[in-house]
Design a protein around this motif. Structure first.
Motif, PDB file in Angstrom:
ATOM      1  N   ARG A 309      -6.819   5.045 -18.923  1.00 48.31           N
ATOM      2  CA  ARG A 309      -7.485   5.570 -20.110  1.00 48.31           C
ATOM      3  C   ARG A 309      -7.052   4.810 -21.353  1.00 48.31           C
ATOM      4  O   ARG A 309      -5.880   4.505 -21.551  1.00 48.31           O
ATOM      5  CB  ARG A 309      -7.149   7.054 -20.311  1.00 48.31           C
ATOM      6  N   THR A 310      -8.012   4.504 -22.189  1.00 53.60           N
ATOM      7  CA  THR A 310      -7.766   4.004 -23.542  1.00 53.60           C
ATOM      8  C   THR A 310      -9.059   4.128 -24.327  1.00 53.60           C
ATOM      9  O   THR A 310     -10.145   3.881 -23.790  1.00 53.60           O
ATOM     10  CB  THR A 310      -7.293   2.545 -23.562  1.00 53.60           C
ATOM     11  N   ARG A 311      -8.954   4.510 -25.572  1.00 57.33           N
ATOM     12  CA  ARG A 311     -10.156   4.580 -26.407  1.00 57.33           C
ATOM     13  C   ARG A 311     -10.518   3.214 -26.986  1.00 57.33           C
ATOM     14  O   ARG A 311     -11.643   3.023 -27.451  1.00 57.33           O
ATOM     15  CB  ARG A 311      -9.946   5.595 -27.539  1.00 57.33           C
ATOM     16  N   HIS A 312      -9.564   2.279 -26.951  1.00 55.11           N
ATOM     17  CA  HIS A 312      -9.802   0.966 -27.541  1.00 55.11           C
ATOM     18  C   HIS A 312      -9.297  -0.117 -26.600  1.00 55.11           C
ATOM     19  O   HIS A 312      -8.224  -0.692 -26.817  1.00 55.11           O
ATOM     20  CB  HIS A 312      -9.111   0.863 -28.908  1.00 55.11           C
ATOM     21  N   PRO A 313     -10.050  -0.401 -25.539  1.00 56.82           N
ATOM     22  CA  PRO A 313      -9.603  -1.420 -24.589  1.00 56.82           C
ATOM     23  C   PRO A 313      -9.516  -2.803 -25.250  1.00 56.82           C
ATOM     24  O   PRO A 313     -10.354  -3.169 -26.076  1.00 56.82           O
ATOM     25  CB  PRO A 313     -10.677  -1.394 -23.497  1.00 56.82           C
ATOM     26  N   VAL A 314      -8.498  -3.557 -24.878  1.00 55.08           N
ATOM     27  CA  VAL A 314      -8.309  -4.919 -25.389  1.00 55.08           C
ATOM     28  C   VAL A 314      -9.112  -5.866 -24.506  1.00 55.08           C
ATOM     29  O   VAL A 314      -8.896  -5.931 -23.298  1.00 55.08           O
ATOM     30  CB  VAL A 314      -6.821  -5.313 -25.367  1.00 55.08           C
ATOM     31  N   PRO A 315     -10.050  -6.610 -25.076  1.00 53.69           N
ATOM     32  CA  PRO A 315     -10.868  -7.504 -24.261  1.00 53.69           C
ATOM     33  C   PRO A 315     -10.167  -8.835 -24.010  1.00 53.69           C
ATOM     34  O   PRO A 315      -9.237  -9.212 -24.734  1.00 53.69           O
ATOM     35  CB  PRO A 315     -12.109  -7.713 -25.122  1.00 53.69           C
ATOM     36  N   ALA A 316     -10.623  -9.539 -23.013  1.00 57.22           N
ATOM     37  CA  ALA A 316     -10.148 -10.917 -22.816  1.00 57.22           C
ATOM     38  C   ALA A 316     -10.831 -11.860 -23.789  1.00 57.22           C
ATOM     39  O   ALA A 316     -10.313 -12.944 -24.069  1.00 57.22           O
ATOM     40  CB  ALA A 316     -10.405 -11.367 -21.379  1.00 57.22           C
ATOM     41  N   ALA A 369      -6.925 -10.495 -27.904  1.00 59.93           N
ATOM     42  CA  ALA A 369      -7.392 -10.725 -26.538  1.00 59.93           C
ATOM     43  C   ALA A 369      -6.191 -10.745 -25.612  1.00 59.93           C
ATOM     44  O   ALA A 369      -5.086 -11.101 -26.023  1.00 59.93           O
ATOM     45  CB  ALA A 369      -8.150 -12.055 -26.435  1.00 59.93           C
ATOM     46  N   ALA A 370      -6.399 -10.350 -24.370  1.00 60.65           N
ATOM     47  CA  ALA A 370      -5.312 -10.386 -23.387  1.00 60.65           C
ATOM     48  C   ALA A 370      -5.885 -10.475 -21.984  1.00 60.65           C
ATOM     49  O   ALA A 370      -7.000 -10.010 -21.712  1.00 60.65           O
ATOM     50  CB  ALA A 370      -4.417  -9.147 -23.516  1.00 60.65           C
ATOM     51  N   LYS A 371      -5.109 -11.074 -21.089  1.00 58.36           N
ATOM     52  CA  LYS A 371      -5.504 -11.192 -19.692  1.00 58.36           C
ATOM     53  C   LYS A 371      -4.240 -11.352 -18.858  1.00 58.36           C
ATOM     54  O   LYS A 371      -3.329 -12.096 -19.247  1.00 58.36           O
ATOM     55  CB  LYS A 371      -6.431 -12.394 -19.495  1.00 58.36           C
ATOM     56  N   ASP A 372      -4.180 -10.655 -17.719  1.00 52.17           N
ATOM     57  CA  ASP A 372      -2.983 -10.801 -16.894  1.00 52.17           C
ATOM     58  C   ASP A 372      -3.107 -12.034 -16.007  1.00 52.17           C
ATOM     59  O   ASP A 372      -4.196 -12.430 -15.596  1.00 52.17           O
ATOM     60  CB  ASP A 372      -2.749  -9.547 -16.041  1.00 52.17           C
ATOM     61  N   VAL A 373      -1.981 -12.675 -15.744  1.00 48.62           N
ATOM     62  CA  VAL A 373      -1.959 -13.898 -14.945  1.00 48.62           C
ATOM     63  C   VAL A 373      -2.035 -13.511 -13.475  1.00 48.62           C
ATOM     64  O   VAL A 373      -1.190 -12.774 -12.980  1.00 48.62           O
ATOM     65  CB  VAL A 373      -0.685 -14.715 -15.221  1.00 48.62           C
ATOM     66  N   PHE A 418       4.685 -10.106 -12.919  1.00 51.23           N
ATOM     67  CA  PHE A 418       4.129  -9.555 -14.151  1.00 51.23           C
ATOM     68  C   PHE A 418       4.104 -10.639 -15.208  1.00 51.23           C
ATOM     69  O   PHE A 418       5.158 -11.172 -15.600  1.00 51.23           O
ATOM     70  CB  PHE A 418       4.940  -8.366 -14.675  1.00 51.23           C
ATOM     71  N   ALA A 419       2.922 -10.965 -15.688  1.00 47.48           N
ATOM     72  CA  ALA A 419       2.763 -11.915 -16.790  1.00 47.48           C
ATOM     73  C   ALA A 419       1.411 -11.667 -17.436  1.00 47.48           C
ATOM     74  O   ALA A 419       0.401 -11.495 -16.731  1.00 47.48           O
ATOM     75  CB  ALA A 419       2.864 -13.360 -16.314  1.00 47.48           C
ATOM     76  N   VAL A 420       1.393 -11.653 -18.765  1.00 46.41           N
ATOM     77  CA  VAL A 420       0.169 -11.427 -19.534  1.00 46.41           C
ATOM     78  C   VAL A 420       0.054 -12.504 -20.603  1.00 46.41           C
ATOM     79  O   VAL A 420       1.030 -12.801 -21.305  1.00 46.41           O
ATOM     80  CB  VAL A 420       0.161 -10.035 -20.196  1.00 46.41           C
ATOM     81  N   VAL A 421      -1.127 -13.095 -20.705  1.00 50.43           N
ATOM     82  CA  VAL A 421      -1.436 -14.036 -21.776  1.00 50.43           C
ATOM     83  C   VAL A 421      -2.224 -13.285 -22.843  1.00 50.43           C
ATOM     84  O   VAL A 421      -3.158 -12.536 -22.522  1.00 50.43           O
ATOM     85  CB  VAL A 421      -2.270 -15.217 -21.249  1.00 50.43           C
ATOM     86  N   SER A 422      -1.863 -13.483 -24.097  1.00 47.42           N
ATOM     87  CA  SER A 422      -2.586 -12.818 -25.186  1.00 47.42           C
ATOM     88  C   SER A 422      -2.860 -13.808 -26.305  1.00 47.42           C
ATOM     89  O   SER A 422      -2.222 -14.852 -26.409  1.00 47.42           O
ATOM     90  CB  SER A 422      -1.783 -11.623 -25.722  1.00 47.42           C
ATOM     91  N   ALA A 423      -3.838 -13.472 -27.126  1.00 53.57           N
ATOM     92  CA  ALA A 423      -4.207 -14.297 -28.276  1.00 53.57           C
ATOM     93  C   ALA A 423      -4.304 -13.400 -29.493  1.00 53.57           C
ATOM     94  O   ALA A 423      -4.854 -12.294 -29.420  1.00 53.57           O
ATOM     95  CB  ALA A 423      -5.535 -15.008 -28.036  1.00 53.57           C
ATOM     96  N   ALA A 424      -3.772 -13.883 -30.612  1.00 57.41           N
ATOM     97  CA  ALA A 424      -3.772 -13.080 -31.834  1.00 57.41           C
ATOM     98  C   ALA A 424      -3.552 -14.000 -33.023  1.00 57.41           C
ATOM     99  O   ALA A 424      -3.068 -15.123 -32.874  1.00 57.41           O
ATOM    100  CB  ALA A 424      -2.670 -12.014 -31.777  1.00 57.41           C
TER     101      ALA A 424
END
Length: 473
Positions: A309-316, A369-373, A418-424
């Motif tokens: 659940r999340t009201r504001h999902p983070v897109p890739a 943006a975020a995406k798991d490796v 566990f690894a996540v790439v994000s952009a900001a």
């Protein structure tokens, strides 16, 4: 039809290949101490005495580097016919940038040919095996034709000791091959499913790790485990089925609420081992298995669906050119037995609090943006995130945190636990992620594909263009 009593004569490879002269038999192998000594003697004979490139000796710091590999071509009687060496570039840490040098062939072995080419091919194979993602050599201009024939690419002319030389680069394609094998067919394969509203993630989330469920705050993710893994390592398969789905939810900033599993196995005993892994992982993360389906007497198969659940999902696809790329990764643990170089296991020894701290990091950071490796590895995953953002990407190789003793090639292409790439934007700092480390590792750029930026400022491309073909999300 040939019977066992009818034998064809041996094929004359020289005739088929059109070789003008017979090639003497030889083998290429890693040099021992004696062979390396003979190789150095041959180098002195050629580079000092014959060519006059050096006054007294051609030995240098690479000969003292314990990481060097020396390959030699040996005649049947053990005579060294030629050799070449390769080593990481520079005295610092091995970043996956290797150089070949001091290729030499004895005068008596040059007339027939084949020795130099075999040594170059072997050096390329060894560089790839060592985890290199960049492999170069500075060669005499007269030898450029040989290297180009073997697939090397000219970079630029390099003056060296008064003799024309050329810097050449071998196109190591480990990342591109992984991308093509795992992700490239997706857009064409799934295009027919994308017509309805919300299908395949919907606008802004197409190709994402999870899919927002229309009309709700639910996010759903689903992954299958390779049947070979279910057969070979059933407890690990069960653990990973939970792990990869919860990573998908984590990358979207969603809090997990439950899991569904579909399990097939040859018998109840085999199924029980998979269930043990599922149970252990679900308990570690504190997420219940809500239900699913089990079938026995069939080939092994396993897939898991996770709901969050999340009201504001983070897109890739929320990043823009100029945004900073960050990597949050758990460097603890080690290679899973039987999967060295492909699967890193950091999570099975973590506490529940540690696992949840890592999994909630995106929700607390709120990057653009975020995406798991996952299957495409770090470089391929960066390529997918960039594609969804409508950008390209550059990774600063030296900035990427990786476990001690793990090669760049392996770390950039493995499943890292566990690894996540994000952009900001540059002024947005990622939140702490428990035992995982976070570092700025590059940026989103204009264009397509993924480049690796090296300490000397060179950029080499490891993903040529779009990864999946979906385009901008």
């Amino acid at each position: 039809m040939l019977t066992p009593h009818h034998r064809l004569p041996p094929l004359d490879v020289r005739v088929i290949a059109g070789a003008p002269r017979p090639v003497p038999p030889f083998r290429v192998e890693v040099a021992g101490a004696a062979e390396e000594g003979a190789y150095r003697t041959l180098r002195r004979d050629v580079f000092v005495t014959e060519q006059g490139l050096f006054a007294r000796s051609d030995l240098d710091e690479v000969d003292e580097d314990p990481r060097r590999r020396v390959l030699v071509a040996l005649a049947p009687d053990g005579t060294v016919l030629g050799g070449v060496r390769l080593a990481p570039a520079g005295p610092g840490p091995d970043l996956g940038w290797w150089r070949g040098s001091r290729l030499v062939v004895a005068a008596a072995a040059r007339t027939a040919g084949g020795v130099g080419a075999a040594l170059v091919r072997a050096a390329c194979a060894h560089a790839g095996e060592a985890g290199a993602l960049r492999f170069e050599a500075t060669v005499q201009a007269a030898n450029e034709v040989l290297f180009r024939r073997l697939g090397w690419q000219r970079v630029r002319a390099v003056p060296l000791r008064g003799v024309p030389h050329v810097l050449v680069r071998y196109p190591l394609d480990r990342v591109q091959r992984l991308v093509e094998a795992t992700k490239a067919p997706l857009a064409g394969l799934l295009a027919g499913l994308g017509g309805a509203p919300g299908a395949l993630g919907g606008i802004g989330f197409r190709g994402d790790d999870g899919a927002p469920v229309p009309g709700s705050d639910l996010v759903a993710a689903c992954d299958a485990v390779l049947p070979s893994m279910v057969e070979r390592d059933p407890e690990w398969a069960g653990w990973c089925a939970v792990l990869v789905n919860l990573n998908d939810l984590a990358a979207m900033g969603a809090e997990p609420v439950g899991l569904l599993d579909a399990l097939a196995a040859r018998d109840a005993a085999a199924a029980a081992r998979v269930v043990a892994g599922l149970r252990a992982a679900a308990s570690a993360w504190g997420v219940p298995v809500l239900g699913g389906h089990t079938q026995l007497g069939v080939p092994a198969a396993l897939s898991v669906t996770a709901l969050g659940r999340t009201r504001h999902p983070v897109p890739a696809g929320g990043g823009r050119a100029g945004h900073v790329l960050s990597l949050t990764a758990d460097l603890g643990g080690g290679w899973r037995p039987g999967y060295r170089g492909t699967q890193w296991d950091s999570t099975s020894t973590r506490t529940g609090d540690e696992l949840r701290a890592m999994a909630s990091s995106v929700a607390r950071s709120r990057p653009a943006a975020a995406k798991d490796v996952s299957m495409a590895g770090l470089a391929g995953t960066v390529g997918m995130l960039a594609e969804a953002c409508g950008t390209g990407a550059e990774i600063d190789v030296a900035a990427v945190p990786r476990p001690a003793g793990v090669s760049t090639g392996d770390w950039f292409t493995c499943f890292p636990g566990f690894a996540v790439v994000s952009a900001a934007p540059a002024d947005r700092r990622p939140a702490p992620a428990g035992p995982a480390v976070t570092a700025a590792v590059g940026r989103l750029t204009t264009g397509q594909g993924v480049g690796l930026r090296w300490p000397d400022g060179e950029v080499t491309r490891v993903v040529r263009d779009a990864v999946t073909g979906w385009g901008r999300a």
